[in-house]
Design a protein around this motif. Structure first.
Motif, PDB file in Angstrom:
ATOM      1  N   CYS A 151     -71.890 119.224  -3.472  1.00  0.00           N
ATOM      2  CA  CYS A 151     -71.592 118.304  -4.078  1.00  0.00           C
ATOM      3  C   CYS A 151     -72.444 118.189  -5.220  1.00  0.00           C
ATOM      4  CB  CYS A 151     -71.675 117.177  -3.169  1.00  0.00           C
ATOM      5  SG  CYS A 151     -71.804 115.336  -3.978  1.00  0.00           S
ATOM      6  N   ALA A 158     -62.862 113.588   0.828  1.00  0.00           N
ATOM      7  CA  ALA A 158     -63.489 112.500   0.090  1.00  0.00           C
ATOM      8  C   ALA A 158     -64.027 111.956   1.471  1.00  0.00           C
ATOM      9  CB  ALA A 158     -62.578 111.589  -0.618  1.00  0.00           C
ATOM     10  N   HIS A 173     -68.036 112.002   2.737  1.00  0.00           N
ATOM     11  CA  HIS A 173     -68.856 110.994   2.597  1.00  0.00           C
ATOM     12  C   HIS A 173     -70.100 111.071   3.559  1.00  0.00           C
ATOM     13  CE1 HIS A 173     -69.754 106.824   1.186  1.00  0.00           C
ATOM     14  NE2 HIS A 173     -69.971 106.746   2.640  1.00  0.00           N
ATOM     15  N   TYR A 174     -69.944 111.265   4.818  1.00  0.00           N
ATOM     16  CA  TYR A 174     -70.696 111.090   5.879  1.00  0.00           C
ATOM     17  C   TYR A 174     -71.932 111.931   5.749  1.00  0.00           C
ATOM     18  CZ  TYR A 174     -67.640 107.647   7.730  1.00  0.00           C
ATOM     19  OH  TYR A 174     -66.720 106.510   7.710  1.00  0.00           O
ATOM     20  N   ASP A 191     -72.699 113.633   2.463  1.00  0.00           N
ATOM     21  CA  ASP A 191     -73.269 113.361   1.063  1.00  0.00           C
ATOM     22  C   ASP A 191     -73.814 112.171   1.039  1.00  0.00           C
ATOM     23  OD1 ASP A 191     -71.912 115.925   0.673  1.00  0.00           O
ATOM     24  OD2 ASP A 191     -70.094 114.962  -0.407  1.00  0.00           O
ATOM     25  N   PHE A 192     -73.500 111.148   1.490  1.00  0.00           N
ATOM     26  CA  PHE A 192     -73.910 109.862   1.530  1.00  0.00           C
ATOM     27  C   PHE A 192     -74.682 109.369   2.978  1.00  0.00           C
ATOM     28  CE2 PHE A 192     -71.184 110.275  -1.987  1.00  0.00           C
ATOM     29  CZ  PHE A 192     -71.930 109.457  -3.143  1.00  0.00           C
TER      30      PHE A 192
END
Length: 215
Positions: free
Chosen positions: A115, A167, A171-172, A174-175
């Motif tokens: 990312c 996406a 997400h789990y 990267d964020f």
């Protein structure tokens, strides 16, 4: 040609072990500091090697960074390789979602580094994205297109389906901090992982006109 002697095999095995240790250490450092914030000395120390030894395997920090990114791509794209035209679409999509979420749980640093590189414009990975990655995505978009043509799933844009799965699942990783701040939980929690898989499957399968089934 005669086979390799035992000392030669041992040297090769030792070299592969050191190379893997360097790549593991570099992933850890690069994923938190980025290319420019990381140092060869720090990576060598984390790998338990001298700087000179590290530079024997990778001639520069940039070469090591690209090697790590290529390794990350191999790891993250392996589940997409398994998307099979002859499989039942619901089963294939569910397996892909679960595999991607398992990678977000087990290899979050790999996702975060990838990312970071993309956000920076992929200066060292552009050729990989436009070559092997694009070829793989086009091949799997054709698989999805075949399902659509045979009426096995609803007519969706295959590329955007793949992007949507990426996406949601990544997400789990990267964020993860944001997810934990909001829910107090993460994918390491088995119940939270199972709920995340089920929720993601339900969202994606509903959009494809497919029925959610038990795992």
């Amino acid at each position: 040609m005669a086979g390799a002697t035992r000392p030669e095999r041992r040297r090769r095995s030792d070299g592969e072990t050191r190379r893997a240790a360097i790549l593991d250490a570099a992933l850890e450092i690069f994923s938190t500091r980025g290319l420019h914030g990381a140092s060869v000395d720090e990576i060598a120390e984390r790998a338990g090697l001298s700087k000179t030894n590290l530079l024997y395997y990778f001639a520069s920090k940039e070469e090591l960074y690209v090697a790590v990114l290529r390794r990350v791509l191999d790891i993250w794209l392996d589940p997409l390789e398994a998307l099979d035209a002859e499989a039942e679409p619901a089963d294939a999509v569910r397996r892909y979602i679960r595999a991607k979420l398992a990678l977000s749980r087990d290899a979050p640093q790999a996702s975060r580094l990838f990312c970071l590189e993309i956000v920076q414009g992929a200066p060292l990975l552009r050729a990989e994205l436009e070559g092997p990655l694009r070829s793989l995505v086009e091949a799997k978009a054709a698989v999805i297109g075949g399902w659509i043509a045979r009426g096995r799933i609803a007519p969706v844009d295959p590329h955007h389906l793949i992007f949507s799965i990426w996406a949601i699942t990544q997400h789990y990783a990267d964020f993860a901090i944001q997810v934990d701040a909001i829910t107090g939980r993460g994918l390491q929690d088995p119940d939270f992982f199972a709920r995340t898989v089920a929720s993601t499957e339900a969202l994606i399968l509903a959009g494809l006109g497919l029925r959610q089934t038990d795992a």
